[in-house]
Design a protein around this motif. Structure first.
Motif, PDB file in Angstrom:
ATOM      1  N   GLU A   1      33.616  36.516  48.996  1.00 47.66           N
ATOM      2  CA  GLU A   1      33.142  35.139  48.896  1.00 47.66           C
ATOM      3  C   GLU A   1      33.803  34.496  47.694  1.00 47.66           C
ATOM      4  O   GLU A   1      33.533  34.871  46.541  1.00 47.66           O
ATOM      5  CB  GLU A   1      31.620  35.099  48.745  1.00 47.66           C
TER       6      GLU A   1
ATOM      7  N   ARG B   1      31.052  33.319  53.482  1.00 49.36           N
ATOM      8  CA  ARG B   1      29.713  33.782  53.130  1.00 49.36           C
ATOM      9  C   ARG B   1      29.464  35.117  53.830  1.00 49.36           C
ATOM     10  O   ARG B   1      29.659  35.219  55.044  1.00 49.36           O
ATOM     11  CB  ARG B   1      28.673  32.761  53.536  1.00 49.36           C
ATOM     12  N   PRO B   2      29.027  36.153  53.104  1.00 49.49           N
ATOM     13  CA  PRO B   2      28.905  37.481  53.707  1.00 49.49           C
ATOM     14  C   PRO B   2      28.041  37.528  54.960  1.00 49.49           C
ATOM     15  O   PRO B   2      28.430  38.143  55.963  1.00 49.49           O
ATOM     16  CB  PRO B   2      28.301  38.318  52.572  1.00 49.49           C
ATOM     17  N   ALA B   3      26.871  36.889  54.939  1.00 47.12           N
ATOM     18  CA  ALA B   3      25.982  36.967  56.101  1.00 47.12           C
ATOM     19  C   ALA B   3      26.632  36.342  57.325  1.00 47.12           C
ATOM     20  O   ALA B   3      26.581  36.899  58.431  1.00 47.12           O
ATOM     21  CB  ALA B   3      24.645  36.278  55.796  1.00 47.12           C
TER      22      ALA B   3
ATOM     23  N   SER C   1      19.038  39.883  51.223  1.00 41.62           N
ATOM     24  CA  SER C   1      19.087  38.636  51.992  1.00 41.62           C
ATOM     25  C   SER C   1      20.229  38.646  52.998  1.00 41.62           C
ATOM     26  O   SER C   1      20.090  38.114  54.100  1.00 41.62           O
ATOM     27  CB  SER C   1      19.234  37.443  51.046  1.00 41.62           C
ATOM     28  N   VAL C   2      21.359  39.279  52.635  1.00 42.54           N
ATOM     29  CA  VAL C   2      22.477  39.348  53.578  1.00 42.54           C
ATOM     30  C   VAL C   2      22.099  40.186  54.792  1.00 42.54           C
ATOM     31  O   VAL C   2      22.282  39.776  55.938  1.00 42.54           O
ATOM     32  CB  VAL C   2      23.735  39.914  52.892  1.00 42.54           C
TER      33      VAL C   2
ATOM     34  N   SER D   1      19.545  38.430  56.989  1.00 42.93           N
ATOM     35  CA  SER D   1      20.135  37.311  57.721  1.00 42.93           C
ATOM     36  C   SER D   1      20.975  37.798  58.893  1.00 42.93           C
ATOM     37  O   SER D   1      20.920  37.225  59.994  1.00 42.93           O
ATOM     38  CB  SER D   1      20.998  36.461  56.774  1.00 42.93           C
TER      39      SER D   1
END
Length: 301
Positions: free
Chosen positions: A40, A89-91, A121-122, A125
């Motif tokens: 990111e 963004r990783p997610a 959170s990743v 998600s």
């Protein structure tokens, strides 16, 4: 398009454990493995900071996936391993990477002294939005953890697999979740334990004291419903030994309890395409955070 098993890696111990699990799963399925690392980009002022210079950025964006893939090829001879660098963004990037995957494996950090795991959170998600199966693997997971101990109690990867556990709601079963669990058990030559947790309707609770046989009758009905759901799958997978367990109480608690004896826990998640919210469900959410075995979340309509 040839499907692959995909593992998201960021250099952390839990992501390395997930990549190792994914390599073993890819060999079970006869599929190639793809290692995915997401970078990111940071803002210019941050990128110019002494600790985040060009050399550090190059390490995370190039060396991590390349070295991970090289190590996996050495430890798993004959397995086709590729590495891919993604930006964003990783997610979002991992969810996109899962679209063409057989499944996606991610890491889950163990919480010492609490008995559960941290799904960041990743991970949450990706689980909430990916429409392909996502497997969460705890930090420190070893191949021997999926197998029974040897005759003298020593962990071994050469012994039979521990059971695959399926959490199933007999009132609303989904074929994709059931098939994933049966297929996983068949590939491992493992027992499939099917757990159905059910609760008494409130209006029944008050009648139990007056009719002590009412509970037994409801329990028989629940067990019969579970057996009916599984009957066609037993025929489709005749070599899989199935143990049906219909229990009164919290399905999440039952699944967490038996996860210590499982090689894999399989749960479902209903697909909801509203972009807001986690869309995971309370049982799956609890299992993700507290199960001690890898957890496969299978999305379904």
């Amino acid at each position: 398009m040839v499907r692959t098993v995909v593992a998201g890696i960021d250099g952390s111990p839990e992501s390395r454990a997930a990549a190792e699990w994914a390599a073993r799963e890819a060999k079970l399925r006869g599929l190639p493995l793809k290692i995915v690392h997401v970078w990111e980009p940071v803002s210019d002022p941050v990128a110019q900071a002494p600790l985040l210079g060009a050399e550090t950025q190059q390490h995370w964006t190039e060396r991590v996936p390349r070295e991970a893939a090289e190590g996996l090829r050495l430890r798993h001879p004959g397995l086709e391993v590729s590495a891919e660098q993604l930006t964003g963004r990783p997610a979002e990037a991992l969810t996109k990477a899962a679209e063409d995957a057989e499944l996606l494996a991610l890491g889950s950090r163990g919480l010492s002294g609490i008995g559960g795991f941290m799904v960041g959170s990743v991970g949450l998600s990706v689980v909430a939005h990916a429409e392909r199966p996502v497997v969460l693997v705890r930090a420190g997971e070893q191949a021997a953890d999926e197998h029974e101990a040897d005759p003298v109690g020593i962990p071994s990867a050469a012994t039979p697999y521990r059971p695959v556990v399926l959490g199933l709601d007999s009132a609303g079963p989904d074929d994709s979740v059931i098939e994933f669990a049966f297929d996983a058990a068949a590939r491992r030559s493992a027992v499939l334990r099917v757990i159905n947790g059910w609760s008494l309707p409130p209006y029944y609770v008050y009648g139990l004291s007056a009719d002590l046989g009412l509970y037994d009758e409801i329990a028989r009905q629940q067990a019969a419903a579970l057996a009916e759901v599984l009957r066609p799958w037993r025929r489709k997978y005749p070599d899989v030994e199935v143990v049906e367990e219909s229990r009164s109480g919290s399905a999440a608690n039952f699944l967490v309890d038996v996860s210590s004896e499982a090689s894999l826990v399989v749960v479902g998640r209903r697909i909801r395409r509203n972009p807001f919210g986690t869309h995971i469900g309370p049982v799956t959410h609890a299992v993700l955070h507290h199960a001690t075995a890898p957890v496969a979340v299978v999305a379904h309509d």
